[in-house]
Enzyme design. Structure first.
Site, PDB file in Angstrom:
ATOM      1  N   HIS A 276      -6.029   3.327  -3.809  1.00  0.00           N
ATOM      2  CA  HIS A 276      -6.059   3.335  -2.256  1.00  0.00           C
ATOM      3  C   HIS A 276      -6.265   4.531  -2.154  1.00  0.00           C
ATOM      4  O   HIS A 276      -5.995   5.256  -1.037  1.00  0.00           O
ATOM      5  CB  HIS A 276      -4.574   2.843  -1.695  1.00  0.00           C
ATOM      6  CG  HIS A 276      -4.434   2.783  -0.412  1.00  0.00           C
ATOM      7  ND1 HIS A 276      -5.417   1.907   0.146  1.00  0.00           N
ATOM      8  CD2 HIS A 276      -3.664   3.056   0.245  1.00  0.00           C
ATOM      9  CE1 HIS A 276      -5.335   1.638   1.349  1.00  0.00           C
ATOM     10  NE2 HIS A 276      -3.998   2.449   1.506  1.00  0.00           N
TER      11      HIS A 276
ATOM     12  N   ASP B  28       0.732  -1.274  -0.041  1.00  0.00           N
ATOM     13  CA  ASP B  28       0.066  -0.055  -0.122  1.00  0.00           C
ATOM     14  C   ASP B  28       0.822   1.269  -0.031  1.00  0.00           C
ATOM     15  O   ASP B  28       2.110   1.149   0.382  1.00  0.00           O
ATOM     16  CB  ASP B  28      -0.928  -0.012   1.242  1.00  0.00           C
ATOM     17  CG  ASP B  28      -2.004  -0.790   1.386  1.00  0.00           C
ATOM     18  OD1 ASP B  28      -2.090  -1.863   0.175  1.00  0.00           O
ATOM     19  OD2 ASP B  28      -2.911  -0.853   2.123  1.00  0.00           O
ATOM     20  N   ASP B  29       0.178   2.357  -0.405  1.00  0.00           N
ATOM     21  CA  ASP B  29       0.671   3.772  -0.238  1.00  0.00           C
ATOM     22  C   ASP B  29       1.716   4.214  -1.224  1.00  0.00           C
ATOM     23  O   ASP B  29       2.324   5.246  -1.214  1.00  0.00           O
ATOM     24  CB  ASP B  29       1.153   4.086   1.344  1.00  0.00           C
ATOM     25  CG  ASP B  29       0.151   3.765   2.328  1.00  0.00           C
ATOM     26  OD1 ASP B  29      -1.272   3.825   2.022  1.00  0.00           O
ATOM     27  OD2 ASP B  29       0.494   4.052   3.609  1.00  0.00           O
TER      28      ASP B  29
ATOM     29  N   HIS C 289      -4.936   9.162   0.734  1.00  0.00           N
ATOM     30  CA  HIS C 289      -5.125   8.352   2.142  1.00  0.00           C
ATOM     31  C   HIS C 289      -6.021   9.000   3.334  1.00  0.00           C
ATOM     32  O   HIS C 289      -5.439   8.806   4.503  1.00  0.00           O
ATOM     33  CB  HIS C 289      -3.686   8.108   2.680  1.00  0.00           C
ATOM     34  CG  HIS C 289      -3.646   6.487   3.402  1.00  0.00           C
ATOM     35  ND1 HIS C 289      -3.924   6.527   4.690  1.00  0.00           N
ATOM     36  CD2 HIS C 289      -3.220   5.571   2.929  1.00  0.00           C
ATOM     37  CE1 HIS C 289      -3.823   5.422   5.272  1.00  0.00           C
ATOM     38  NE2 HIS C 289      -3.368   4.614   3.960  1.00  0.00           N
TER      39      HIS C 289
ATOM     40  N   HIS D 247       3.555  -2.536   3.262  1.00  0.00           N
ATOM     41  CA  HIS D 247       3.851  -0.793   2.598  1.00  0.00           C
ATOM     42  C   HIS D 247       5.130  -0.711   1.910  1.00  0.00           C
ATOM     43  O   HIS D 247       6.142  -1.035   2.669  1.00  0.00           O
ATOM     44  CB  HIS D 247       3.529   0.325   3.690  1.00  0.00           C
ATOM     45  CG  HIS D 247       2.269   0.057   4.346  1.00  0.00           C
ATOM     46  ND1 HIS D 247       2.030  -0.926   5.185  1.00  0.00           N
ATOM     47  CD2 HIS D 247       0.983   0.679   4.364  1.00  0.00           C
ATOM     48  CE1 HIS D 247       0.619  -0.924   5.682  1.00  0.00           C
ATOM     49  NE2 HIS D 247       0.111   0.195   4.900  1.00  0.00           N
TER      50      HIS D 247
END
Length: 303
Positions: free
Chosen positions: A163, A113-114, A167, A253
């Site tokens: 995503h 993620d991210d 965020h 991540h």
């Protein structure tokens, strides 16, 4: 060269004339008919003089054109290549990947993620070494900064998911605002790779039920949280591989260097146990739009 040749010929004919005169003097008083001999000699001198003139005149032209018995050698034939130029090699055809059947094979889906971030290119190299496919859930504003990395992820056969744009907790937004946020991120992904994200993973896993039902893509959650975002410890992230079971979706991540450093050991450990590294869509099988999935198929769940 021609001047030297003419001089040589003149000298030789002069010598012949002098020798002939001496010979005639010796014949003087002989019983031969000198008048006849003199007339014959005169004819001979005339013939020789004529020949001399012709030879000297001929020195102005190439000798090969005046020598009737001389045949000049043929010029060497030019060598002409008859072998056709080699055709340009055909581009190597990329074999289409055939995903394992996770209902009968041990599979695990590694997710990141991210990103994309500065450590993502190194992660892509590690995944390639193990022929591991993963799913990247991207932040829209990072996609806009690093579209080339997103393209590299796709080209390597990885799956691209949405995503959100920045965020933020989508469950605290109105459905309209949350959809607008996701659409903005989708637009950035579309611009980078010319295709839409295949999945959505909401930040913190939080999503209003009404928003989830309205989505036109499946929702990906997870079953193993490495807590890499919290510990930032490579050894602890590596140890999380011990929790993995067939069908698991693992959360990590790629914006953290400690995570990227942990991945090689995780891949080595799981590969030794016979795991296949697949995307989220592959481990689920045929995910449905608007449905959330925390795990995928495994041999134990086959009916």
């Amino acid at each position: 060269m021609r001047k030297a040749l003419r001089h040589s010929l003149r000298s030789r004919f002069a010598n012949i004339s002098a020798s002939t005169a001496r010979w005639l003097r010796k014949l003087k008083g002989s019983p031969w008919n000198m008048e006849v001999m003199t007339s014959r000699f005169t004819a001979l001198r005339l013939s020789l003089s004529t020949a001399l003139v012709l030879v000297i005149a001929g020195c102005g032209t190439p000798l090969s054109e005046n020598w009737s018995d001389y045949t000049p050698p043929a010029a060497p034939a030019q060598i002409i290549a008859t072998t056709p130029p080699s055709a340009a090699p055909e581009p190597e055809k990329k074999l289409e990947r055939v995903a394992p059947d996770c209902s009968i094979e041990k599979c695990v889906a590694l997710t990141f993620d991210d990103g994309p971030g500065s450590h993502t290119p190194e992660l892509l190299k590690v995944l390639a070494q193990y022929d591991a496919k993963a799913t990247f859930f991207l932040i829209g504003e990072n996609v806009a900064k690093h579209p080339d990395i997103v393209k590299a992820e796709l080209d390597a056969g990885h799956e691209i998911g949405n995503h959100s744009w920045a965020h933020k907790d989508l469950s605290k937004m109105s459905v309209t605002a949350a959809k607008k946020d996701l659409q903005k991120s989708d637009d950035a992904i579309q611009k980078a790779i010319e295709q839409k994200a295949t999945l959505v993973r909401p930040p913190f896993g939080a999503l209003a039920p009404s928003l989830k039902k309205s989505l036109d893509v499946p929702v990906a959650l997870w079953s193993v949280d490495t807590l890499d975002w919290k510990t930032r410890d490579t050894k602890k992230t590596e140890k999380s591989a011990e929790k993995v079971k067939p069908g698991d979706i693992v959360l990590m991540h790629d914006i953290h260097e400690s995570t990227v450093k942990a991945v090689p050991e995780m891949l080595k450990t799981l590969k030794a146990q016979g795991y296949h590294f697949v995307t989220v869509t592959e481990i689920i099988g045929k995910p449905k739009d608007g449905i959330g999935y925390g795990t995928g198929q495994s041999p134990a769940t086959k009916k």
